[in-house]
Design an enzyme around this catalytic site. Structure first.
Site, PDB file in Angstrom:
ATOM      1  N   CYS A 144       0.821  -1.206   0.000  1.00 19.84           N
ATOM      2  CA  CYS A 144       0.000   0.000   0.000  1.00 19.84           C
ATOM      3  C   CYS A 144       0.859   1.262   0.000  1.00 19.84           C
ATOM      4  O   CYS A 144       1.607   1.495  -0.932  1.00 19.84           O
ATOM      5  CB  CYS A 144      -0.976  -0.044   1.184  1.00 19.84           C
ATOM      6  SG  CYS A 144      -2.360   1.085   1.054  1.00 19.84           S
ATOM      7  N   HIS A 145       0.795   2.082   1.058  1.00 19.32           N
ATOM      8  CA  HIS A 145       1.568   3.321   1.153  1.00 19.32           C
ATOM      9  C   HIS A 145       2.990   3.086   1.662  1.00 19.32           C
ATOM     10  O   HIS A 145       3.769   4.032   1.777  1.00 19.32           O
ATOM     11  CB  HIS A 145       0.868   4.321   2.081  1.00 19.32           C
ATOM     12  CG  HIS A 145      -0.349   4.951   1.485  1.00 19.32           C
ATOM     13  ND1 HIS A 145      -1.580   4.342   1.517  1.00 19.32           N
ATOM     14  CD2 HIS A 145      -0.529   6.132   0.843  1.00 19.32           C
ATOM     15  CE1 HIS A 145      -2.469   5.115   0.924  1.00 19.32           C
ATOM     16  NE2 HIS A 145      -1.858   6.215   0.504  1.00 19.32           N
TER      17      HIS A 145
END
Length: 182
Positions: free
Chosen positions: A106-107
């Site tokens: 994800c991030h």
């Protein structure tokens, strides 16, 4: 238990994505690895985006990358905080230099961007940071999991099963190669 004897760092900070921390942690533990949760403050309980706690067993400063076989960077909003700690970037850079498995979802790519290790690396992430990844020199793909050497990346929680398997496979392959070296 193909990961017995291996030690993994799992980074934590406030607002980690709950599943993106705990699923890979449990996955590598199921295979026999020891996982150490590390945050800025040893003993502090960090709270995930959805309220799940994670207590840091170690501070970043206590860790030495040579004592570990791999590192997991969770997603959520924690990576924006994690990338601000020089010791976190040092650990990631050293793991990269030693070609130890680095898991990011994800991030989490923000941490690898700040460590400046993505130039020419093929990865995935949440589409929201695609531009950031590409501007750091990465080749971005919209796939559940991308493995480029020792860097294993995934997009979001639905990708956790193949991501967990790919990270464990990378750890097992590295251990197997170490054991075969004369």
């Amino acid at each position: 238990m193909r990961l017995t004897g291996q030690k993994i760092i799992a980074l934590v900070d406030e607002e980690f994505e709950d599943l993106e921390l705990w699923y890979p942690v449990h996955r590598v533990r199921e295979e026999g690895a020891e996982v150490h949760l590390a945050g800025e403050q040893k003993g502090k309980t960090y709270i995930g985006k959805y309220g799940v706690p994670a207590a840091a067993e170690y501070s970043f400063e206590e860790l030495n990358s040579s004592d570990y076989d791999g590192i997991l960077v969770p997603g959520g909003w924690a990576p924006d905080k994690l990338r601000r700690y020089p010791k976190v970037l040092e650990l990631v850079k050293e793991m990269h230099a030693d070609r130890k498995p680095i898991g990011q979802i994800c991030h989490a790519g923000w941490v690898l961007i700040s460590a400046k290790i993505l130039d020419g690396v093929t990865v995935t992430s949440t589409p929201g940071i695609r531009d950031d990844m590409e501007n750091a020199g990465a080749v971005w793909k919209d796939e559940p999991v991308v493995v480029d050497g020792h860097i294993i990346s995934a997009r979001r929680p639905p990708d956790l099963p193949p991501y967990g398997k790919a990270f464990c496979d990378a750890l097992a392959a590295r251990a197997s190669n170490k054991n075969c070296t004369p």
